[in-house]
Enzyme design. Structure first.
Site: not given
Length: 315
Positions: A40, A171, A194, A196, A221, A227, A229
């Protein structure tokens, strides 16, 4: 500009955008490669002489965020150790920008940690696009140019020739930027409310301030990943009688199952930029991408020529 003036390199997170920026500047792209070992480890290697040169490294830090962020740091360190005169990190999408504050106990301010790492690795300047929180510029001691996708996205919205348009902020936090879109396009603004409850994709649309009935609503936004929201707001706008619903995003990050949600939603078009180009999904026919290569190319040209870049910022 010629390769004697400036060198633009691309990390593995932004190869197509880098090529488009170099096309805009009419210069050859700097040569480099990234080797990936089986465990990695990443091994970026510069294949051009950069001693005494002004270098720009273009790298969005997403998909996978940690690998591409570490690769960016290695590039910065490599250019610094190779005696580049200056090194500018061009980060079209800065993944950890959402971690801009300590909003609960025992958590990291991740954007600040990343800012410190970018500077420690050797960046003399940062150029980015629509930071999630503009105050992140203050996390850096080196200059930060936070460009805006507004003119590119607004130009595409205008080409749609939508009737009786209204801009919609998803928002209150995005209301200030959405107001710039509304002012730029000369149309009214509506603002969603909104909530959350957790660190997940679900946000409940509680209310909408503004009139959208019979109008073409354009949700604006900074980014969308799942996708959810965006689609939730589109559904609410459709329920409130919007004639058409379109969305414009600075960053179309898009992971699974974003495309399925978009296809099943009232959205007729989603306009986004090429700040992210290695999404793990195949785009829906509803998604249209506009390039920000001219924006970044012009910023690089002006920075290199010691010219003002304020003309690139919408009023």
């Amino acid at each position: 500009m010629t390769t004697d003036d400036v060198l633009v390199f691309g990390g593995s997170g932004s190869p197509r955008l880098t090529a488009a920026i170099c096309d805009y500047l009419q210069i050859a792209q700097g040569a480099g490669e990234v080797l990936r070992f089986k465990e990695g480890n990443l091994f970026p290697r510069i294949l051009d002489n950069v001693r005494g040169r002004e270098v720009y490294i273009v790298q969005s830090t997403v998909f996978p965020a940690n690998d591409h962020f570490m690769e960016l740091l290695f590039w910065l360190d490599a250019f610094t150790r190779a005696s580049a005169q200056s090194v500018t990190a061009v980060v079209p999408y800065f993944s950890y920008a959402q971690g801009d504050k300590k909003d609960e106990p025992r958590v990291s301010i991740r954007a600040r940690v990343c800012a410190d790492a970018i500077e420690a690795a050797g960046a003399d300047r940062m150029v980015t696009l629509d930071l999630h929180a503009p105050q992140i510029q203050g996390f850096f001691t080196v200059p930060v140019d936070d460009l805006h996708a507004l003119p590119s996205l607004a130009g595409e919205i205008e080409r749609l020739e939508l009737d009786d348009m209204v801009i919609v902020a998803p928002d209150a936090g995005y209301a200030k930027t959405a107001r710039r879109y509304a002012r730029y396009l000369g149309v009214p603004l509506a603002i969603g409310d909104k909530e959350r409850a957790a660190h997940d994709d679900h946000a409940e649309i509680i209310d909408l301030i503004g009139d959208v009935e019979g109008r073409s609503a354009v949700i604006v936004d900074d980014f969308s990943i799942s996708a959810q929201t965006m689609v939730g707001m589109a559904t609410e706008l459709d329920r409130r009688g919007a004639k058409e619903v379109v969305a414009a995003l600075a960053h179309g990050v898009f992971a699974e199952p974003a495309m399925e949600r978009i296809d099943a939603s009232p959205l007729t078009r989603v306009v986004t930029t090429d700040s992210v180009e290695n999404q793990p999904v195949v785009f829906s026919d509803k998604v249209h991408v506009v390039s920000v290569a001219p924006l970044f190319g012009e910023a690089i040209r002006r920075i290199h020529n010691r010219e003002s870049i304020s003309v690139l910022f919408p009023m």
